[in-house]
Each structure stands twice: as C-alpha cells, then as structure tokens.
Design a protein around this motif. Structure first.
Motif, PDB file in Angstrom:
ATOM      1  N   ASP A 163       0.819  -1.213   0.000  1.00  0.00           N
ATOM      2  CA  ASP A 163       0.000   0.000   0.000  1.00  0.00           C
ATOM      3  C   ASP A 163       0.854   1.264   0.000  1.00  0.00           C
ATOM      4  O   ASP A 163       0.504   2.261  -0.641  1.00  0.00           O
ATOM      5  CB  ASP A 163      -0.929   0.002   1.217  1.00  0.00           C
ATOM      6  N   GLN A 164       1.984   1.234   0.695  1.00  0.00           N
ATOM      7  CA  GLN A 164       2.829   2.427   0.758  1.00  0.00           C
ATOM      8  C   GLN A 164       3.475   2.728  -0.584  1.00  0.00           C
ATOM      9  O   GLN A 164       3.638   3.887  -0.950  1.00  0.00           O
ATOM     10  CB  GLN A 164       3.910   2.229   1.833  1.00  0.00           C
ATOM     11  N   LEU A 165       3.835   1.698  -1.331  1.00  0.00           N
ATOM     12  CA  LEU A 165       4.417   1.930  -2.654  1.00  0.00           C
ATOM     13  C   LEU A 165       3.353   2.321  -3.676  1.00  0.00           C
ATOM     14  O   LEU A 165       3.632   3.061  -4.618  1.00  0.00           O
ATOM     15  CB  LEU A 165       5.151   0.675  -3.123  1.00  0.00           C
ATOM     16  N   SER A 166       2.140   1.813  -3.516  1.00  0.00           N
ATOM     17  CA  SER A 166       1.092   2.074  -4.512  1.00  0.00           C
ATOM     18  C   SER A 166       0.609   3.520  -4.499  1.00  0.00           C
ATOM     19  O   SER A 166       0.029   3.990  -5.486  1.00  0.00           O
ATOM     20  CB  SER A 166      -0.097   1.138  -4.282  1.00  0.00           C
ATOM     21  N   VAL A 167       0.837   4.256  -3.395  1.00  0.00           N
ATOM     22  CA  VAL A 167       0.360   5.647  -3.321  1.00  0.00           C
ATOM     23  C   VAL A 167       1.426   6.636  -3.778  1.00  0.00           C
ATOM     24  O   VAL A 167       1.179   7.849  -3.776  1.00  0.00           O
ATOM     25  CB  VAL A 167      -0.091   5.989  -1.882  1.00  0.00           C
TER      26      VAL A 167
END
Length: 741
Positions: A163-167
């Motif tokens: 999730d942190q990389l996807s944002v």
C-alpha cells in the motif's frame, strides 16, 4: 518581408516573441513525460479463462473453441489466435488499426458474457482485457527473510509494503511476483470417508451450508435500531475440524476433522522466487502511462529506502532490477550529443566568418528553436523519448541553416559598407523567400509520414513532428530574432584576430583549388558522368550488403532466461533442475560479472497449471563498474549451461527485437494434430541446420503424460453413481476445488 521588417524596426517585439517561445518550451519540457520509446497502443485484446484441473484437450473443446466461435463475427478483427494448455485457455484478438479499440473490447465482452451459461460450472468467468505493453514493471524489488517462508512474507508485504508503494505519485499498480495467498486447505481421507458413508458432494454441501456470513435483518425498538448479522463461526483450522457433516446411525455427529487433515497453507504452493540463491519475494512497480519513468523510479526508490529503515532486522528490501537506469543513461548521452552538436556548429560558424559577434547570433537562435520544439511536443501529446531527442540532434544542422543564411547575407552587406541596421533590413528581405522555401521543402519531406498506416508510422510520427516543428520555429526565429540581432551586433570595426587572418589565407587557397577542380570537371563531362554512375552502383551494392534490423544491438545491462523442462515435470523436480542452473551462474555473481540473478518458478509468461518452466533474469553491474560487454557475459553463461541436460535454457538480451536477439515466428497449420506434429518436426530439423538460428522452439507440445480413466458406465449405474459425480470426486481428490471463501 513584413515579419523581418517589423523585427528590425521593433527589436523589443522580436525579443519578446523569442522569450515567449523559450518560456513555453521550458514549461512544456518540465511537464513532458519521459520514456524510452513513443507511447502507442497496439489494438490487441486477450481473453483468459481458467478451468482448474482440465487437460489441454478438454480446455480446447470446452472453452477455446466456444470462445473463438462467439467472437468470430465481430467487426474490425484482423486475426484470432489461441493457446489451450492445462487448466487455461488464452485467446488473443488483434484488431485493425483503423478500428476503435474500446469499441472492440466492449463487443468482445458482450459476446463472452452471452456464452457464460454454456461454459462448465467450474470455469472462472473469462477475463477480457487490453494488452498494454506499458504495463510492464519498470522496477523490481527483492524481499528476503531469514525466518519467514513465502506465505508469511507475502502476507507481510501486503500489510506493510504494497500500500505504501502504490500511493507514490505516478505508480499505477504494484505487482507481487510469486504471490501466495493464505487459505484453509482440507486434505480428505478417502478411507475415513468410506467408513462413514460420506462422499465429496456431501462434504462440499456441508461447507457451503455452514461456512457462510449472512445478514439477518434488523431489530427495531422504541428508541434504537440494531442490524443483525450471523457471525462466521469457522475462522481457524480447529473451527473447521468441528464442522458437522452428518449424524451417524448411532446418533454420533460426524465432524470434518474425522475425515480430513486441515491446515493453513498457500492457495497455490507451487511457486518460488529466488534472488542470488535465497528464497524470497518480488515486488514489481508499474507506472502510469503518462508518467515520467525517471521521476517515478526515483520516487519509488526513495520511498523504498524509507520503508527499509523500519523493517524488522530479518527482512531486507532492495532493488533487483531498474529499467530506468538504461533510459536515464541513454537520454543523458543524447543530451550530451545535443550540446556537443550545438557547440560544434557555433565553432564552425566562427571559423568561417571569423567574428565572435556573428557566432553569438546562432548561439542564441538555435537554443530558442530547440526549446520551442518542446512546446509543440506538449501540444501534440507526445513525450521526450529516444526518437524525439534523436530528431533534435538531427535538426541542429537544419535549424542553424536558416539563421546562417540570414546571418551570412547581412554580414556580407555589412562588410560591403552598409550600416548594420540597413544591412539587416535589406539582407533579411533579400533571402526571406529562400529561407521559407527551404523550410517548406523540408516539411514536405516528412509530411507523408503523418498519412502512413501501421505500427511503424505511429513511432515515426513523433520523429517527423519534432523535425517539422524545429524547422518551422527556426524559420520564424531566423526572420525575427536573427534579423534583429544582426542589426544590433554586426559591425565592420571588429578587430581581425591572428586566427581569422590565417583562416582567410587558407580559404583563399581552398577557393583557388576548387576553381581548378571545377574547371576540369566542366571540361570533362563524360568521364565525370561515368564516375557518377560508378559511385551510384557502388552505393547500391553497399546498401544491399548492409544488414537490416529493427533496432541495433545494445548493452542494456542484462538478459532473460527461459528455462523449460519436459512436459509433466513436477514442481520438486523442476526446483532441482533450476537449482543446477542457478549454482552454475552464481559463480558469475561471486566474480562480480553478474550483480543479481533472479529465478521464478513457474515462468512469468506461463498460461498453464504446469510447473515445467521457469524465468531467469540476469542483471549485470552498472556500465561504469564493469569491463566486460554484455555479449561477453552472455557467451560465458551459454558456455556454463552447455552441459545442462535436464532443462532447455533459451537466452535473450533485453531489447526490442533488434540485433540483440529478435524472434522469427512461423505459423503452420494442418488438418489434424498428428499431421501438424509431423510438419513441425521436419521444419524444426531443417531450421536447426540453418546457420545463425538459435533457441528454436515450438508452442505445440503433445508430450504431456496422461492417465486415462475409462468409466464402466453400467457398473456406475448399478450402484447409483453418475459420471458427473465420479468426475467431481476425481477433480477434488487429485486437483483440488475452491469451496466457499
């Protein structure tokens, strides 16, 4: 010429116009996406249908043929190709370039939706999607742990990293390579089931009836309302062990734990990812189509470094492969070439005119034309890529031509005694028609590219527009800014330097020599015509001798390996064979010739339940930190794998199908599969004798070992068992079925 007249009379007007072009160019340059090649959409749609446990022949008859027949009449289809493999049907539809792709996709979805009722019940709904070549990951990260297995590591990534990389800005999707999702796995004991008179359908029915979570309505009171929900009872393996299947004859409740072993395991345990010999997990980053690959890669790596600092000590997160490195290096080299070309042009102008003031004029006008070109690229929705930058390098000589024509004529008039203002006014007027005519001729050369059809024309359009815009802006700048600068900077009083005096002497000698050669040429017409014809024939011969390829071979910092074993090879056997390949290549990692060795089982492009394939990616050290070219390391890898017999290894360099290892594909057909196999074998045998061809492979493989089950229908009817029940039982016991979630 009105434009040049106004510019000479109104120097502020000419200056402001050029400043505006530069400003628009700089703003556009900052917003333009950066990629290696132009962005273009190939009208290809794929249809993937999964039929767990089905053989390739069953998939062909029950899925592929039905899907092909349903979409055959759709308008705009150019070709339909399909692949039927164990458990998976893949149909690829290519549309004509003139047909709107979105319309085609919607038509296919409608046709596929209409056949869902005739497909087998066990088939997952077919997935229809456009094939977008921009959705390949630009970055791969490797995640390893010293204490976690693949299932636990996947769960950790999903909770703490994905999730942190996807944002991160510019990221379209985050892919986990060998994702293993947790599931409750129920291993049935057929003997225990028989002793308790239970069948597969009985257990499936009990699971579907008990493992549910349903809304139970609403409870209303005088003051408050409550939503009722039937809680899911079964959460852990122990809960499922207590699930009641039936009541025995003695009143005993038969529970699932009596006839099955229940555990938490991976939904698909037959996958593995290895990085430099260590088991781990991979994370791929897919950028948005219009995002800047360099900015996205840098932002993601910065975020990954921040995440890595907070990870437990037993988990490592590092970059395995970064495709933006090659793009950044290539674009930097092109920028350097562009700068060198501009400097060389200015030096040549100074050498011929011998005036710093005169050389200063193209030093100003050429960058203005180049920067204005970025504005045109932005308006057209194009990008900064290798082709547009190549076009800018090519246009340096074209862009400076217009300024040189104006500059030289004005300079000549100043040398003849006219004041600079008058020389600029009359000199620009005198050559304005020639400047415009030259520009129109150059534009007319590239204009037909915009009317071509096919994928190549889509790529060349950006090159053609870049050259056309640069030449067009150069004409405008030559008739405005160049004319104005000539009126302000040119003068006869500029001191002649020692270099200029010697150059003038040398030019006079060259002029005399040229005069002699020209007189000799004009006096010997026929010999010169014969020499011209001979030169033409030599040129044609050299043209025929030059090799043709789509793109030149490049050292892109790595190569792919496609590893394949014989059909029917099991997962453990495949792991052992891949380990042998891995051990041989890890010697290159120790020596420093290979930076990272990635192995994934099964292969990335596998559209099958089979595990007899694997994909390897060999990442080489940065170009500046190694002495060997990729071809030398590739030859070493091939030599290391010569004695490997359990698997076939096909190696291909990173690239776009150029001299680095492109593919030649043939499509053959026959009336029967037996006849097709014979033609294939004869063709492969002949191709292996052809020099220059390596890695010869075919996609029709009929060597998958099978066990045929012949049902005694009379006996089955006597004991009241249907063929459908037999098939379901075999499927559940030998292939596995998903029952509830």
């Amino acid at each position: 010429m009105i434009l040049s007249d106004i510019s000479v009379k109104r120097p502020v007007f000419a200056t402001v116009m050029s400043v505006m072009l530069v400003a628009f160019g700089i703003l556009s340059f900052k917003d333009l996406p950066v990629r290696e090649l132009p962005d273009f959409e190939i009208p290809i749609v794929s249809i993937i249908a999964v039929y767990p446990g089905a053989s390739a022949a069953v998939v062909e008859n029950r899925l592929t043929q039905i899907i092909e027949n349903s979409i055959a009449g759709i308008e705009g289809i150019k070709s339909i190709s399909s692949t039927s493999s164990n458990g998976v049907s893949s149909v690829v539809v290519e549309f004509k370039l003139s047909h709107p792709l979105e319309v085609g996709v919607n038509d296919i979805r409608d046709r596929v939706s209409s056949i869902l009722r005739v497909l087998p019940e066990e088939v997952d709904p077919p997935q229809v999607q456009k094939i977008n070549f921009n959705e390949s990951p630009i970055l791969w990260f490797g995640v390893t742990s010293t204490i976690m297995d693949n299932l636990q590591l996947t769960d950790f990534i999903e909770r703490n990293i994905e999730d942190q990389l996807s944002v991160v800005e510019g990221v379209a999707r985050v892919r986990i390579g060998s994702r293993q999702r947790p599931s409750i796995r129920i291993w049935l004991d057929r003997q225990a089931m028989a002793a308790r008179d239970l069948t597969i359908p009985d257990i499936e029915a009990a699971l579907r009836a008990e493992n549910v979570e349903l809304p139970a309505g609403r409870l209303e009171s005088e003051t408050r309302d409550f939503t009722l929900r039937v809680e899911r009872v079964y959460q852990t393996p122990d809960d499922f062990k207590n699930l009641v299947l039936k009541e025995g004859e003695d009143g005993h409740l038969v529970r699932l734990g009596e006839v099955a072993r229940i555990e938490i395991g991976a939904e698909n345990p037959r996958t593995e990812y290895r990085r430099n010999g260590l088991t781990g997990q991979s994370i791929g980053i897919v950028k948005q189509s219009q995002a800047n690959i360099l900015d996205v890669a840098e932002a993601v790596k910065t975020e990954a470094e921040r995440i890595a600092k907070r990870l437990p000590s037993h988990i490592t997160l590092s970059v395995s492969w970064d495709s933006s490195q090659f793009v950044a290096e290539a674009i930097t080299r092109v920028y350097q070439t562009l700068l060198v070309a501009m400097v060389l042009v200015i030096i040549v102008i100074y050498l011929f005119l011998g005036s710093f003031r005169a050389a200063f004029i193209p030093a100003i006008t050429v960058p203005v034309s180049i920067m204005a070109t970025f504005w045109a690229l932005s308006l057209a929705g194009y990008s900064i890529n290798m082709l547009t930058l190549l076009a800018l390098v090519l246009t340096i000589g074209l862009v400076v031509d217009d300024s040189i024509v104006v500059l030289e004529n004005c300079y000549r008039r100043v040398e003849s005694g006219e004041p600079a203002l008058l020389a600029a006014y009359r000199g620009t007027r005198q050559v304005s028609f020639a400047v415009i005519a030259t520009t129109l001729v150059l534009i007319s050369i590239f204009l037909p590219v915009f009317f071509l059809e096919g994928n190549i024309s889509r790529i060349l359009k950006e090159l053609a527009l870049t050259i056309t815009a640069a030449v067009g802006f150069s004409t405008f700048v030559a008739l405005t800014l160049s004319a104005m600068l000539c009126s302000k900077l040119l003068t006869r009083k500029e001191k002649k330097t020692w270099l200029r005096k010697h150059l003038l002497t040398w030019f006079e000698a060259v002029n005399k020599s040229y005069d002699k050669v020209l007189r000799t040429t004009l006096a010997n017409v026929w010999p010169m015509a014969a020499m011209l014809l001979a030169a033409l024939m030599i040129t044609i011969g050299l043209f025929m001798a030059v090799k043709f390829e789509f793109a030149p071979s490049e050292d892109r910092g790595g190569f792919f390996m496609s590893i394949r074993a014989t059909e029917g090879t099991g997962f453990e056997a495949m792991r052992g064979a891949v380990s042998e390949v891995e051990e041989l290549l890890l010697a290159g990692v120790e020596e420093g010739d290979i930076e990272t060795l990635l192995i994934n089982i099964p292969g990335f492009r596998t559209t099958s339940e089979a595990v007899n394939s694997a994909t390897g990616i060999v990442i080489l050290p940065h170009w500046k930190s190694r002495d060997k070219e990729s071809k030398e390391i590739l030859a070493w890898v091939r030599a290391q794998l010569t004695d490997v017999t359990e698997v076939q290894v096909f190696i291909q360099e990173f690239g776009h199908g150029g001299g680095g290892g492109g593919e030649i594909q043939f499509v053959i057909g026959a009336n029967t599969y037996h006849e097709l196999a014979g033609i294939r074998d004869r063709m492969v045998a002949r191709l292996r004798d052809y020099p220059g061809l390596i890695n010869i492979d075919t996609d029709y493989q009929e060597t998958q070992p099978q066990v045929r089950v012949d049902v005694d229908r009379d006996r089955a009817a006597d004991i009241g068992v249907s063929v459908s029940a037999i098939g379901r039982t075999l499927e559940t016991m030998l292939a596995g079925r998903r029952v509830t979630t």
